[in-house]
Design a protein around this motif. Structure first.
Motif, PDB file in Angstrom:
ATOM      1  N   SER A 110     -27.872   0.069 -65.889  1.00 24.51           N
ATOM      2  CA  SER A 110     -27.588   0.210 -64.460  1.00 24.51           C
ATOM      3  C   SER A 110     -28.297  -0.900 -63.686  1.00 24.51           C
ATOM      4  N   ILE A 111     -27.568  -1.538 -62.776  1.00 30.38           N
ATOM      5  CA  ILE A 111     -28.165  -2.575 -61.928  1.00 30.38           C
ATOM      6  C   ILE A 111     -28.463  -2.024 -60.535  1.00 30.38           C
ATOM      7  N   ALA A 112     -28.483  -0.699 -60.403  1.00 29.38           N
ATOM      8  CA  ALA A 112     -28.666  -0.073 -59.083  1.00 29.38           C
ATOM      9  C   ALA A 112     -29.945  -0.540 -58.401  1.00 29.38           C
ATOM     10  N   ASP A 113     -31.061  -0.500 -59.120  1.00 35.36           N
ATOM     11  CA  ASP A 113     -32.341  -0.904 -58.513  1.00 35.36           C
ATOM     12  C   ASP A 113     -32.329  -2.375 -58.114  1.00 35.36           C
ATOM     13  N   THR A 114     -31.790  -3.223 -58.993  1.00 37.85           N
ATOM     14  CA  THR A 114     -31.713  -4.657 -58.711  1.00 37.85           C
ATOM     15  C   THR A 114     -30.836  -4.916 -57.494  1.00 37.85           C
ATOM     16  N   LEU A 115     -29.730  -4.219 -57.422  1.00 31.88           N
ATOM     17  CA  LEU A 115     -28.802  -4.397 -56.307  1.00 31.88           C
ATOM     18  C   LEU A 115     -29.451  -4.008 -54.992  1.00 31.88           C
ATOM     19  N   VAL A 116     -30.069  -2.836 -54.951  1.00 32.46           N
ATOM     20  CA  VAL A 116     -30.684  -2.347 -53.714  1.00 32.46           C
ATOM     21  C   VAL A 116     -31.833  -3.261 -53.270  1.00 32.46           C
ATOM     22  N   SER A 117     -32.649  -3.696 -54.219  1.00 33.81           N
ATOM     23  CA  SER A 117     -33.816  -4.517 -53.864  1.00 33.81           C
ATOM     24  C   SER A 117     -33.443  -5.926 -53.411  1.00 33.81           C
ATOM     25  N   ASN A 118     -32.243  -6.390 -53.772  1.00 38.23           N
ATOM     26  CA  ASN A 118     -31.848  -7.753 -53.417  1.00 38.23           C
ATOM     27  C   ASN A 118     -30.868  -7.837 -52.251  1.00 38.23           C
ATOM     28  N   LEU A 119     -30.337  -6.703 -51.831  1.00 40.14           N
ATOM     29  CA  LEU A 119     -29.469  -6.722 -50.657  1.00 40.14           C
ATOM     30  C   LEU A 119     -30.300  -6.962 -49.400  1.00 40.14           C
ATOM     31  N   ILE A 120     -29.814  -7.816 -48.540  1.00 36.35           N
ATOM     32  CA  ILE A 120     -30.524  -8.074 -47.289  1.00 36.35           C
ATOM     33  C   ILE A 120     -30.468  -6.808 -46.435  1.00 36.35           C
ATOM     34  N   ASN A 121     -31.602  -6.421 -45.922  1.00 33.82           N
ATOM     35  CA  ASN A 121     -31.692  -5.147 -45.200  1.00 33.82           C
ATOM     36  C   ASN A 121     -31.172  -5.278 -43.773  1.00 33.82           C
ATOM     37  N   HIS A 122     -29.840  -5.252 -43.641  1.00 36.41           N
ATOM     38  CA  HIS A 122     -29.265  -5.230 -42.297  1.00 36.41           C
ATOM     39  C   HIS A 122     -28.295  -4.056 -42.188  1.00 36.41           C
ATOM     40  N   THR A 123     -27.835  -3.803 -40.985  1.00 40.73           N
ATOM     41  CA  THR A 123     -27.031  -2.606 -40.706  1.00 40.73           C
ATOM     42  C   THR A 123     -25.806  -2.506 -41.600  1.00 40.73           C
ATOM     43  N   ARG A 124     -25.205  -3.615 -41.940  1.00 38.15           N
ATOM     44  CA  ARG A 124     -23.978  -3.624 -42.744  1.00 38.15           C
ATOM     45  C   ARG A 124     -24.187  -2.964 -44.097  1.00 38.15           C
ATOM     46  N   ASN A 125     -25.403  -2.991 -44.618  1.00 32.15           N
ATOM     47  CA  ASN A 125     -25.666  -2.465 -45.962  1.00 32.15           C
ATOM     48  C   ASN A 125     -26.299  -1.078 -45.971  1.00 32.15           C
ATOM     49  N   THR A 126     -26.720  -0.583 -44.818  1.00 33.06           N
ATOM     50  CA  THR A 126     -27.491   0.659 -44.773  1.00 33.06           C
ATOM     51  C   THR A 126     -26.764   1.838 -45.408  1.00 33.06           C
ATOM     52  N   LYS A 127     -25.512   2.052 -45.005  1.00 35.99           N
ATOM     53  CA  LYS A 127     -24.754   3.182 -45.521  1.00 35.99           C
ATOM     54  C   LYS A 127     -24.570   3.091 -47.028  1.00 35.99           C
ATOM     55  N   GLY A 128     -24.224   1.898 -47.510  1.00 40.61           N
ATOM     56  CA  GLY A 128     -24.022   1.706 -48.938  1.00 40.61           C
ATOM     57  C   GLY A 128     -25.294   1.899 -49.744  1.00 40.61           C
ATOM     58  N   ILE A 129     -26.405   1.379 -49.218  1.00 32.54           N
ATOM     59  CA  ILE A 129     -27.696   1.525 -49.903  1.00 32.54           C
ATOM     60  C   ILE A 129     -28.081   2.990 -50.010  1.00 32.54           C
ATOM     61  N   ASP A 130     -27.887   3.727 -48.922  1.00 34.02           N
ATOM     62  CA  ASP A 130     -28.212   5.159 -48.936  1.00 34.02           C
ATOM     63  C   ASP A 130     -27.417   5.896 -50.018  1.00 34.02           C
ATOM     64  N   MET A 131     -26.144   5.558 -50.129  1.00 34.53           N
ATOM     65  CA  MET A 131     -25.304   6.222 -51.127  1.00 34.53           C
ATOM     66  C   MET A 131     -25.714   5.825 -52.545  1.00 34.53           C
ATOM     67  N   ILE A 132     -25.992   4.554 -52.750  1.00 34.52           N
ATOM     68  CA  ILE A 132     -26.419   4.092 -54.077  1.00 34.52           C
ATOM     69  C   ILE A 132     -27.713   4.796 -54.483  1.00 34.52           C
ATOM     70  N   GLU A 133     -28.653   4.881 -53.557  1.00 35.04           N
ATOM     71  CA  GLU A 133     -29.934   5.528 -53.860  1.00 35.04           C
ATOM     72  C   GLU A 133     -29.762   7.013 -54.175  1.00 35.04           C
ATOM     73  N   ALA A 134     -28.854   7.679 -53.449  1.00 32.41           N
ATOM     74  CA  ALA A 134     -28.592   9.098 -53.705  1.00 32.41           C
ATOM     75  C   ALA A 134     -27.995   9.294 -55.092  1.00 32.41           C
ATOM     76  N   HIS A 135     -27.040   8.435 -55.465  1.00 26.01           N
ATOM     77  CA  HIS A 135     -26.420   8.524 -56.789  1.00 26.01           C
ATOM     78  C   HIS A 135     -27.400   8.150 -57.890  1.00 26.01           C
ATOM     79  N   THR A 136     -28.299   7.213 -57.586  1.00 24.05           N
ATOM     80  CA  THR A 136     -29.279   6.777 -58.584  1.00 24.05           C
ATOM     81  C   THR A 136     -30.243   7.901 -58.943  1.00 24.05           C
TER      82      THR A 136
END
Length: 428
Positions: free
Chosen positions: A390-416
């Protein structure tokens, strides 16, 4: 043949005809995936005298129609389509009481020896509790990773204060839309509009979870308790991870059951055709793309880095399995560009609607890579030599923390959180 839900198969209509009398096995489902699961289960276990109940709402009539068109007549003695109130998983007193009444009549009329469920929360919890009290055995059949979310994503249905902040919040799209809320005018049109919006506000307050939870407290009822708590007291379960099931539920007898072990002939033939067309070998990897609300350019760059690192020092190929719900053209173009840049070391499978688990099982690829796909959990069970990454942790840690990614990051973290319960996945 079209299913006429304007004259739905109501409980009262069939009370003395279709299902009067004792039935051995009652299966309750709400979607095509569950139909597929229970159909395979019934065939595998050679279960007889089966009664199918399909619960649905007016919000999506295409689903019960699809179930009607696809269920196998030979394995169900009777089929009943039972309409639920819209938003059956929301805390609404009227809806809960209606579902309790219908479920009581359902269990009374069918009187099953065994009730089989894929779900265990909200209105399913009411149904399971009623069946249990009537003397039926209640049996859980695994439905993907959702079965293992218990304890990870529950929220308190009684949370939220019933105060002016609630009124202020709900007024935003009701009375605050009218100018009279800001200034006092004596024009009839504005007063009329204000009256209409005030009624909307009153209705919103009454139907809000905060108000409904307070009303539940005023009028205690066993069905309200059942609705607000997941049902865990199963007599039996059939799941891929019995030990984990035992940790989450109070089950008298846990059974190992993997639904992907026996695919249909069409699924097997389709998987084999994919393997032959792309020449997928045991030394290769599969990457399972998923759609999240994140920046697509960032997503492609992070995935590319992970895949290139995995390919270092070997002659393997990574095959990209696109998301079944039509990958965004930018993402598809990005993967095709990766294929060109790597000279085919990363290769896109143009088809997307096939059973990936069967491809893993037959091809015996050495690894499956993904974010939070359920195939990461099941692949090592189907092919013991296959490793899941799984690249979930790598993906979340490397995404730039702006509003466009917030919803997706929250969902990825919940599934992780769900994924990290399983020991057969490597997080890279």
């Amino acid at each position: 043949m079209s299913l006429n839900l304007s004259k739905e198969s109501s409980l009262k209509y069939y009370a003395n005809t279709v299902y009067a009398g004792k039935h051995d096995n009652l299966f309750v489902i709400s979607n095509l995936g569950q139909l597929k699961h229970i159909t395979g289960f019934i065939k595998k276990k050679s279960i007889k005298n089966c009664f199918l109940v399909v619960v649905y709402t007016d919000v999506n009539l295409a689903v019960p129609q699809a179930i009607h068109d696809n269920y196998e007549v030979s394995i169900f003695n009777s089929v009943l389509f039972l309409k639920l109130p819209n938003n059956p998983n929301s805390l609404q007193l009227k809806n809960i009481k209606k579902m309790e009444s219908d479920y009581k009549e359902l269990i009374c009329k069918i009187n099953p020896n065994n009730l089989y469920l894929n779900s265990f929360q909200y209105h399913y919890s009411i149904l399971a509790s009623i069946a249990k009290k009537s003397g039926s055995k209640v049996i859980l059949i695994e439905e993907g990773l959702g079965t293992y979310r218990l304890g990870l994503d529950e929220h308190d249905l009684n949370s939220g204060k019933l105060d002016f902040s609630l009124v202020k919040r709900l007024s935003k799209d009701t009375v605050s839309k009218t100018e009279i809320f800001k200034r006092t005018y004596k024009k009839y049109k504005l007063i009329k509009d204000f009256t209409i919006q005030s009624k909307r506000l009153a209705k919103k307050i009454y139907l809000s979870p905060e108000m409904q939870s307070k009303l539940v407290g005023f009028y205690p009822n066993s069905s309200f308790d059942s609705f607000s708590k997941p049902f865990i007291d199963f007599d039996e379960s059939y799941t891929s991870f019995p030990e984990l099931t035992d940790q989450k539920f109070n089950v008298k007898k846990n059974n190992y059951y993997l639904s992907f072990e026996e695919p249909t002939k069409d699924e097997s033939d389709h998987a084999l055709s994919i393997i032959r067309k792309y020449d997928i070998k045991s030394k290769d990897y599969l990457y399972l793309s998923q759609k999240f609300s994140i920046n697509r350019v960032e997503y492609l760059a992070i995935v590319k880095g992970c895949l290139l690192k995995l390919l270092e020092g070997n002659d393997s190929t990574v095959f990209i399995k696109l998301h079944p719900k039509q990958e965004h053209e930018l993402v598809l173009a990005g993967f095709i560009e990766m294929e060109k840049e790597t000279g085919g070391r990363i290769k896109v499978i143009q088809e997307s609607r096939f059973l990936i688990e069967e491809v893993v099982k037959v091809s015996k690829v050495q690894g499956v890579i993904g974010i939070t796909s359920s195939a990461l959990v099941y692949s090592p069970l189907l092919s013991p030599g296959c490793k899941s990454y799984s690249i979930a942790d790598t993906l979340v840690s490397n995404l730039i923390n702006h509003t466009r990614n917030t919803k997706g990051i929250d969902m990825i973290e919940a599934h992780t959180k769900i994924l990290k319960q399983f020991e057969n996945i490597y997080f890279i």
